[in-house]
Design a protein around this motif. Structure first.
Motif, PDB file in Angstrom:
ATOM      1  N   ARG A 193       0.810  -1.218   0.000  1.00  0.00           N
ATOM      2  CA  ARG A 193       0.000   0.000   0.000  1.00  0.00           C
ATOM      3  C   ARG A 193       0.844   1.269   0.000  1.00  0.00           C
TER       4      ARG A 193
ATOM      5  N   TRP B 253      -9.354  12.550   2.423  1.00  0.00           N
ATOM      6  CA  TRP B 253      -8.713  11.378   1.829  1.00  0.00           C
ATOM      7  C   TRP B 253      -9.746  10.285   1.573  1.00  0.00           C
TER       8      TRP B 253
ATOM      9  N   SER C  81      -9.621   6.261  -0.241  1.00  0.00           N
ATOM     10  CA  SER C  81      -8.762   5.265  -0.888  1.00  0.00           C
ATOM     11  C   SER C  81      -9.560   4.021  -1.273  1.00  0.00           C
ATOM     12  N   GLN C  82      -9.530   3.687  -2.559  1.00  0.00           N
ATOM     13  CA  GLN C  82     -10.107   2.461  -3.107  1.00  0.00           C
ATOM     14  C   GLN C  82     -11.619   2.393  -2.940  1.00  0.00           C
TER      15      GLN C  82
ATOM     16  N   VAL D 156      -7.466   7.902  -4.250  1.00  0.00           N
ATOM     17  CA  VAL D 156      -6.685   6.740  -4.674  1.00  0.00           C
ATOM     18  C   VAL D 156      -7.678   5.654  -5.078  1.00  0.00           C
TER      19      VAL D 156
ATOM     20  N   GLN E  71      -3.032   1.290  -9.412  1.00  0.00           N
ATOM     21  CA  GLN E  71      -3.880   2.298  -8.779  1.00  0.00           C
ATOM     22  C   GLN E  71      -3.433   3.704  -9.155  1.00  0.00           C
TER      23      GLN E  71
ATOM     24  N   VAL F  92      -3.277   7.741  -8.179  1.00  0.00           N
ATOM     25  CA  VAL F  92      -3.168   8.600  -6.989  1.00  0.00           C
ATOM     26  C   VAL F  92      -3.285  10.036  -7.469  1.00  0.00           C
TER      27      VAL F  92
END
Length: 262
Positions: A61, A153, A155-156, A190, A254, A256
């Motif tokens: 990660r 933030w 993420s995923q 992300v 991925q 970012v």
């Protein structure tokens, strides 16, 4: 508030960027600040209050590089949106320290579907080691944080909103984040990469999204695009497998993306 922390406090030149410091001195101060931040992130990642499973996931990660790119600093107010089991929540808590705060924002719609969806981050917030964490269950289009955020933030998870609820819902999330951030605040997204031009029906079961869609949506909410990091690029990923396929799970390509509220 009982918070265990072991990071380096940054010494920042107050006049940096204001013209009162000679260029060479300003550059030295900036370099010192960045080195201090790197040491702080390393200490946050190494903190003994992180579960072993989280530590084991770090190699894939790459949180140190991601959060350095985001510009995470001690004292920041951070929202971890759709935080899952709190992998980044714990890191944010350690990194921002007692003078900062972290809000782990779980989707109210998700909790309605899965009543225990917020349990993991509620447990983190109840742990004295993470006394600067608050768990919130809120609609993603009406995020409400008590203080202006320095960093938001996710993420995923952006693909779940865009394909699971709809493009309008993703834009509403972006607008809610925009409102919650201070001027100059950062929004980091992300997510797992999908090939361009795929139909929604084809891409939805893969749990991926075309990065161009994310950028279009977030900029439509008023954000300025700041840059993109290649730290999670995996050119061996063909983007044709679901992210849960054992052949690619934990190693997906991925994107970012970093955005700033003007």
């Amino acid at each position: 508030m009982a918070v265990r922390r072991s990071f380096v406090t940054l010494a920042v030149v107050a006049a940096l960027g204001a013209g009162a410091v000679p260029p060479a001195a300003a550059q030295s101060a900036l370099a010192l600040s960045r080195r201090g931040a790197s040491v702080g992130l390393a200490a946050a990642l190494g903190n003994a209050d992180r579960p072993e499973a989280d530590r084991a996931a770090d190699a894939n990660r790459k949180p140190a590089g991601l959060l350095a790119f985001a510009g995470l600093r001690p004292g920041m107010n951070v929202a971890d949106i759709m935080p899952g089991k709190g992998y980044f929540t714990r890191i944010f808590s350690n990194a921002v320290g007692a003078k900062g705060h972290v809000w782990a924002v779980v989707s109210a719609a998700r909790v309605a579907q899965k009543p225990d969806a917020a349990d993991a981050v509620k447990a983190i917030a109840a742990d004295p080691a993470f006394g600067n964490v608050t768990a919130l269950v809120q609609p993603l289009d009406a995020i409400s944080i008590p203080k202006p955020l320095d960093l938001a933030w996710t993420s995923q998870n952006y693909h779940d909103v865009y394909y699971g609820v709809g493009a309008d819902a993703a834009l509403a999330l972006d607008k809610a984040v925009f409102a919650a951030l201070r001027r100059g605040g950062i929004f980091m997204v992300v997510d797992h990469v999908a090939n361009p031009g795929m139909s929604p029906d084809d891409v939805r079961p893969l749990h991926r999204i075309d990065p161009a869609i994310i950028r279009q949506q977030v900029e439509a909410a008023g954000f300025q695009f700041e840059g993109q990091s290649g730290i999670l690029v995996n050119r061996q990923d063909t983007h044709t497998l679901t992210v849960f396929d054992p052949a690619i799970r934990g190693h997906t390509d991925q994107v970012v993306l970093k955005f700033r509220k003007p």
